[in-house]
Design an enzyme around this catalytic site. Structure first.
Site, PDB file in Angstrom:
ATOM      1  N   ASP A  81       0.867  -1.172   0.000  1.00  0.00           N
ATOM      2  CA  ASP A  81       0.000   0.000   0.000  1.00  0.00           C
ATOM      3  C   ASP A  81       0.917   1.239   0.000  1.00  0.00           C
ATOM      4  OD1 ASP A  81      -2.151   1.694   0.019  1.00  0.00           O
ATOM      5  OD2 ASP A  81      -3.220   0.645   1.606  1.00  0.00           O
TER       6      ASP A  81
HETATM    7  C1  NOJ Z   1      -4.177   3.765   0.121  1.00  0.00           C
HETATM    8  C2  NOJ Z   1      -5.309   2.803   0.328  1.00  0.00           C
HETATM    9  O1  NOJ Z   1      -5.173   2.152   1.565  1.00  0.00           O
HETATM   10  C3  NOJ Z   1      -5.431   1.751  -0.763  1.00  0.00           C
HETATM   11  O2  NOJ Z   1      -6.616   1.043  -0.558  1.00  0.00           O
HETATM   12  C4  NOJ Z   1      -5.384   2.388  -2.114  1.00  0.00           C
HETATM   13  O3  NOJ Z   1      -5.552   1.418  -3.116  1.00  0.00           O
HETATM   14  C5  NOJ Z   1      -4.062   3.116  -2.260  1.00  0.00           C
HETATM   15  N1  NOJ Z   1      -3.972   4.161  -1.241  1.00  0.00           N
HETATM   16  C6  NOJ Z   1      -3.873   3.735  -3.641  1.00  0.00           C
HETATM   17  O4  NOJ Z   1      -4.675   4.818  -3.813  1.00  0.00           O
END
Ligand code: NOJ
Length: 749
Positions: free
Chosen positions: A291
């Site tokens: 993430d």
């Molecule tokens: C953070 C989030 O936790 C995740 O779900 C998401 O896909 C990513 N950012 C990318 O935007």
């Protein structure tokens, strides 16, 4: 790319496979031709070029259009960054793709990812709302539509489905999941993967799915985002892991790590999760991305002293790609030179990335997703809007309908009150991706006006969502007095759930409850249309009003869908996938709890030393699986074909469901099982089957379920997975409270 490089690349690729055209065989795991091509390409790559393939950077999207951060264009041109997210549209992805293909030595195309969570530009309800439809075909169709639109806008990869179990509505991200239940979560996760990926990734209308967030992110302590998770391996494996696994079994090609630590090890450094379970136990051969900056966050987590150490930990744990953190870009080379990471470990990560690019077919045709005509025709097409409408209709949950105050009649004078009644933005929810409020044709108010006879609708906002301003109350009260019925559209704003949107109070924010109670005193029929991304504590409001419809954030066509439901052009059929608590103190509250050694006995409510609260009953406000319709359904003749099951055997159970009301409608028939005695404590009920069935008024349908031995299996005391003989109860009914039951025995042989 200069000619020599092109020749080099061509020789490498040719040597591996002559004219490998990607067709249906490209989704196969361990596809031989692709593996050969990946390895040939890998042989041509320098260390820096390999590292570039493990790097994912965001392109930002400003109000006026896309922007790259300083130096990012160079990072693409020099091959330091091999993947981009948040860029979209054919025009823009083509521009970036040209940099990668024409300017880098090997011309390896970029992979474009994006958060296409509940639609790309045509938005369906938030994922929690979609789950409330209990309609797997429709959920798959919705993901299919999202994939078509996203792919037509130049995208290859979505960061969905989110498979985190949500048992704590304080956590804002329950809005992105499929609710509290493991079995339902498994089915929905698989349906979404099928929808996104189709059965041929090389088609230009399919995209890679990404199973997130691995793992157990939904159990963040106290419902606070990014917080620690601590649970037994039993709970992890029994409750939290199965939906991720189901998505992987359905073919999902990528997995995203979660932000939380689990048993003291942050997910992005957690080899147990990312290698032992994911690859070794489950056989996953796709790609693992972190993430956003999750590798860098190993430092504040306190398991790495600097980025270098964090990068080593992440790659050793099984991470292939670094989202946004730049850690792999800045430190992998040194780690390899120091021998802390072997080049083969890096090669494996790069293979996992490159294989996807081959599977998508962009190695052969990097611009295959860049077709402006397709984009124009696909995005926000009539067909897509209809899917969004269908999904929105199916997701709304009618929670109360005293004296059949709903549906509304065309000629009734309606006062529409509330801060969310005329909002386009709020209809779209938190992950609106590329969706734009301007694409919403009608707000709830506008669509009510279309349904009602001319001049019958009067709107007063009354208050804001989240301020103390009561100056609009008197006008709202006046409008209510002049109306036959009052529709109050209230709830949370779109940004009050989702990532980093946790709350400790789950009442309606601001002065909304106050306005509801003042209007309820007028003795007019009041209908609360409630917008939310989570289960909220609305006991007072439910008592005060005559009808409640939970509409989530229903998407681009949500206004029309909600109004059509209010006027019975459509019939409500959604059911809750998260228990609704009475108050925050009951959280976490879910239907499949254990009996305990001192269960509460409702017949002796005053008994002390029982598992109960002094100040509120144990029961929720509304149970999991609950939802009404304008019609009614009666269950009868629950029959098992046998009352014993042999090992490996199967039973058949049937139930008659009769539509006893005045409308044709759909019912979600739910099957739960209880295992009475086992080597470990078992839940009082577990969902093991369901079917959404359309039944005409007056008609009876016989619904059949097969009960197989694997439905009775669990992690036994020694953590082996299997069954234990004994007595089981099967419940079949309209929600998780059903007492409609029969018993059978699983034999020892
Ligand atoms: C953070 C989030 O936790 C995740 O779900 C998401 O896909 C990513 N950012 C990318 O935007």
């Amino acid at each position: 790319m200069n000619t020599i490089n092109k020749i080099l690349l061509a020789i490498g690729l040719l040597a591996s496979v002559v004219a490998c055209k990607h067709s249906a065989d490209t989704i196969g795991h361990n596809n031989d031709k692709i593996s050969q091509r990946v390895d040939s390409l890998l042989n041509l790559m320098t260390l820096e070029e390999k590292i570039g393939q493990t790097v994912l950077f965001t392109s930002r999207w400003d109000v006026t259009g896309p922007v790259l951060r300083e130096g990012e264009e160079d990072a693409i041109k020099t091959g330091k960054c091999g993947n981009i997210f948040n860029a979209h549209t054919v025009e823009y992805t083509r521009k970036l793709q040209e940099l990668a293909v024409n300017e880098t030595r090997l011309g390896i195309p970029l992979l474009f990812g994006y958060d296409v969570i509940h639609g790309h530009q045509t938005l369906t309800p938030i994922s929690l709302g979609e789950s409330a439809s209990w309609d797997l075909k429709l959920i798959e169709k919705s993901a299919r539509m999202a994939a078509r639109e996203a792919a037509a806008s130049g995208l290859h990869w979505t960061f969905a489905p989110m498979c985190d179990i949500g048992r704590d509505p304080r956590w804002g991200r329950v809005s992105e999941g499929a609710g509290e239940d493991t079995f339902l979560g498994e089915q929905i996760a698989a349906a979404r993967v099928r929808g996104f990926q189709g059965n041929d990734l090389s088609q230009t209308n399919t995209i890679l799915a990404c199973v997130k967030h691995m793992a157990a992110y939904g159990a963040s302590l106290a419902g606070r985002d990014y917080n620690s998770v601590d649970m037994s391996d039993r709970v992890l494996r029994e409750t939290y892991l199965p939906p991720y696994k189901a998505a992987i079994d359905a073919g999902a090609r990528t997995v995203m790590t979660s932000f939380n630590d689990l048993d003291g090890v942050p997910a992005s450094a957690n080899r147990y999760l990312l290698t032992d379970i994911l690859r070794d136990e489950w056989g996953f051969d796709g790609m693992v991305v972190t993430d956003y900056t999750a590798i860098n966050e190993l430092i504040p987590h306190g398991v790495a002293k600097d980025e270098y150490e964090a990068g080593v930990l992440a790659m050793k744990a099984g991470v292939d790609m670094d989202m946004e953190g730049g850690v792999f870009m800045d430190h992998l080379k040194e780690a390899i030179e120091n021998g802390e990471i072997s080049e083969e470990e890096l090669n494996n990560a790069v293979r996992n990335v490159l294989r996807l690019k081959f599977e998508l077919g962009i190695m052969d045709d990097p611009f295959k997703y860049c077709n402006v005509v397709r984009e124009r025709e696909e995005v926000l097409s009539e067909k897509n809007r209809e899917t969004a409408y269908e999904m929105a209709v199916a997701s709304c949950v009618l929670l109360k309908n005293e004296a059949n105050v709903l549906p509304l009649k065309k000629d009734e004078k309606v006062a529409v009150i509330g801060p969310l009644a005329n909002s386009k933005r709020d209809l779209l929810g938190s992950w609106k991706a590329a969706g734009k409020p301007q694409a919403v044709e009608a707000t709830i108010l506008e669509a009510i006006t279309t349904n009602a006879a001319k001049g019958k609708v009067h709107f007063v906002k009354g208050c804001d969502v989240n301020t103390e301003d009561r100056s609009g109350f008197s006008k709202a009260i006046q409008a209510a007095k002049n109306a036959d019925k009052v529709v109050m559209v209230m709830g949370e704003k779109w940004n009050m759930s989702g990532e980093a949107a946790c709350r400790t109070k789950l009442d309606l924010p601001g002065v909304q409850t106050d306005l509801i109670s003042q209007i309820a005193q007028l003795n007019k029929p009041v209908i609360l249309v409630y917008m939310t991304g989570r289960s909220m504590t609305i006991e007072k409001e439910v008592e005060a009003v005559d009808a409640v419809m939970n509409v989530w954030y229903p998407g681009t066509e949500g206004g029309r869908a909600v109004a059509d439901l209010l006027y019975a052009k459509q019939i409500p059929s959604g059911k809750l996938t998260m228990t609704m608590p009475r108050n925050v103190g009951q959280i976490p509250i879910y239907y499949n709890y254990k009996n305990t050694g001192r269960p509460f006995n409702p017949e002796k409510p005053k008994d002390t030393y029982k598992s109960r609260y002094l100040d509120v009953e144990n029961t929720p406000l509304f149970p999991f699986g609950y939802g009404l319709s304008y019609t009614t359904f009666a269950y009868s003749k629950l029959l098992l074909d046998k009352n014993t099951m042999n090992q490996g055997g199967e039973l058949n159970i049937t139930v008659d469901v009769t539509n006893t009301g005045d409308y044709d409608g759909s019912e979600v028939v739910q099957l739960y099982i209880r295992d009475h005695v086992a080597s470990v404590t078992r839940p009082l009920k577990e969902l093991k089957g369901f079917e959404k069935v359309f039944i005409r008024k007056g008609e009876t349908k016989t619904i059949r379920f097969a009960i197989t031995e694997d439905m009775l299996a669990f992690f036994r005391q020694d953590m082996s997975f299997g069954t234990e003989p004994g007595t089981f109860t099967v419940f079949v009914g309209a929600d998780s409270d059903t007492q409609n039951q029969v018993e059978f025995t699983l034999l020892n042989q």
